[in-house]
Design a protein around this motif. Structure first.
Motif, short mmCIF file in Angstrom:
data_model
loop_
_atom_site.label_atom_id
_atom_site.label_comp_id
_atom_site.label_asym_id
_atom_site.label_seq_id
_atom_site.Cartn_x
_atom_site.Cartn_y
_atom_site.Cartn_z
N THR A 202 6.82 2.65 14.30
CA THR A 202 5.44 2.19 14.47
C THR A 202 4.52 3.40 14.63
N ASP A 203 3.26 3.16 14.94
CA ASP A 203 2.28 4.25 15.03
C ASP A 203 2.73 5.39 15.96
N LYS A 204 3.38 5.03 17.05
CA LYS A 204 3.79 6.06 18.01
C LYS A 204 4.89 6.97 17.47
N ASP A 205 5.58 6.52 16.40
CA ASP A 205 6.67 7.31 15.82
C ASP A 205 6.23 8.20 14.66
N ALA A 206 4.97 8.08 14.27
CA ALA A 206 4.50 8.80 13.08
C ALA A 206 3.24 9.59 13.39
N GLY B 41 -1.07 -4.58 -3.71
CA GLY B 41 -2.10 -3.61 -3.41
C GLY B 41 -3.34 -4.16 -2.72
N PRO B 42 -3.92 -5.25 -3.23
CA PRO B 42 -5.12 -5.79 -2.59
C PRO B 42 -4.91 -6.16 -1.12
N ILE B 43 -3.70 -6.62 -0.78
CA ILE B 43 -3.41 -6.97 0.61
C ILE B 43 -3.22 -5.70 1.44
N VAL B 44 -2.60 -4.68 0.85
CA VAL B 44 -2.46 -3.38 1.54
C VAL B 44 -3.83 -2.85 1.93
N GLY C 43 -5.42 -3.74 10.39
CA GLY C 43 -3.99 -4.06 10.42
C GLY C 43 -3.22 -3.23 9.41
N GLY C 44 -2.09 -3.75 8.98
CA GLY C 44 -1.29 -3.04 7.99
C GLY C 44 -0.17 -3.91 7.46
N VAL C 45 0.23 -3.63 6.24
CA VAL C 45 1.36 -4.33 5.61
C VAL C 45 2.64 -3.56 5.95
N PRO C 46 3.70 -4.22 6.40
CA PRO C 46 4.96 -3.52 6.67
C PRO C 46 5.46 -2.78 5.43
N ALA D 152 -0.79 6.58 7.22
CA ALA D 152 -2.10 6.66 6.57
C ALA D 152 -2.41 5.41 5.77
N LEU D 153 -1.38 4.70 5.33
CA LEU D 153 -1.58 3.44 4.60
C LEU D 153 -1.82 2.26 5.55
N GLY D 154 -1.51 2.47 6.82
CA GLY D 154 -1.64 1.39 7.80
C GLY D 154 -0.33 0.68 8.08
N ALA D 155 0.74 1.09 7.39
CA ALA D 155 2.02 0.37 7.50
C ALA D 155 2.64 0.45 8.89
N THR D 156 2.47 1.60 9.58
CA THR D 156 3.07 1.73 10.90
C THR D 156 2.35 0.89 11.95
#
Length: 332
Positions: free
Chosen positions: A6-10, A134-137, A145-148, A171-175
């Motif tokens: 998650t965000d704390k790991d990246a 892509g549009p959801i990302v 938010g972010g897409v896993p 940077a993509l929001g995935a974390t």
């Protein structure tokens, strides 16, 4: 238990001073370029031609350039082109300009796993695969938010490939949602399998066959469409939000009983056997070879299949039914 990053790991630290070339500006390319830039990173957009994507990139505030020019000026090169185009672009536009220490990044493992692209040993090769279009990302990122996503490392020349993969995922929001580490092999084979037997191929044929059985038995096509195709979205939404058990709790006892008994009769062990055969074709490389050969001929099977689908009764009726359904959709 699988590790969820998650965000704390990246951290963006490993790539904050790097120049990133996004090759392609379609569904994923558009989302990645915008998300990476909005995360404070330096992004170039590399394109093969000056067409609609070129103009869209300019409207979005980029200064698009031809692929080889983007590659020459980049530290990190991200392939967001169609699978069957990537090999040619790599050989003709990327490979001649690669420098030791560059990164090659993919959103799907197809070209690396099936050795269509064989990078030199002195570059990092890794993957970030968002589990959404892509549009959801882009939409989830903009809304906070972010897409896993999945991440994988194929080649770790720098010793920091995973950290950089997680940085791009961040940077993509995935974390913000969660990122799972995998391999190019696992991502490629499971992705192709899911598309073929379930998400694209299996579900389409299941719905079309159910529709055709009702119509051939004399029921109105519009009623058949509602019962076998249109309502699928509502059921899948329930599964997405609450799982299988949550979906079962939301339907009637009659639907529960009928579904549990007839479902196992229709999707029986013989279906699972054929699914395993499909998986064997994917794992052996037979499917990849067949698709490469098909694409080289101009993809006649694909073109014919899509045309047949577009001209089918299901699609004709579906256009009418969707119009009715959209009229009743609440304003967001």
């Amino acid at each position: 238990m699988v590790k969820i990053y998650t965000d704390k790991d990246a951290s963006l630290e490993p790539i904050k001073d790097k120049t990133i070339a996004v090759l392609g500006y379609g569904s994923q390319g558009h989302a990645w370029a915008l998300n990476l830039r909005d995360s404070g990173l330096k992004v170039l957009v590399g394109l093969e031609r000056e067409g609609k994507s070129w103009e869209q990139a300019k409207k979005d505030g980029f200064n698009p350039m031809h692929t080889e020019d983007a590659v020459k000026n980049a530290d990190i090169i991200i392939f967001l082109l169609p699978d069957m185009v990537q090999r040619t672009v790599y050989l003709e536009r990327v490979k001649p300009h690669l420098r030791s220490g560059n990164d090659l990044v993919f959103a799907h493992g197809f070209n690396i796993h099936y050795r269509l692209i064989e990078p030199p040993k002195d570059v990092d090769v890794y993957m970030i695969a968002p589990k959404g279009p892509g549009p959801i990302v882009r939409e989830y990122f903009v809304k906070g938010g972010g897409v896993p996503a999945l991440v994988a490392v194929h080649q770790n020349y720098s010793g920091k490939a995973l950290e950089k993969a997680l940085a791009i995922a961040k940077a993509l929001g995935a974390t913000r949602a969660g990122v799972i580490e995998t391999t190019f092999k696992e991502e490629t084979e499971t992705d192709l399998f899911g598309e073929q037997v379930d998400l694209v191929g299996g579900i389409t044929q299941l719905m079309r066959s159910a529709f055709q059985v009702l119509v051939e038995a004399g029921y109105q096509p519009e009623i058949a469409y509602y019962e076998t195709i249109n309502e699928m979205k509502m059921i899948v939404d329930l599964i997405y939000e609450k799982g299988f058990s949550g979906m079962f709790k939301a339907v009637s006892d009659t639907a529960k009983y009928g579904g549990l008994t007839a479902g196992k009769y229709v999707i029986d062990e013989s279906v699972k056997k054929r699914m395993k055969e499909v998986l064997d074709r994917i794992r052996s490389g037979e499917f990849a070879n067949q698709w490469i050969e098909e694409y080289g001929k101009g993809a006649p099977t694909l073109v014919k299949g899509v045309q047949e689908l577009e001209n089918s009764l299901e699609e004709k009726v579906g256009r009418e039914v969707r119009e009715i359904s959209l009229r009743g959709k609440p304003k967001s």
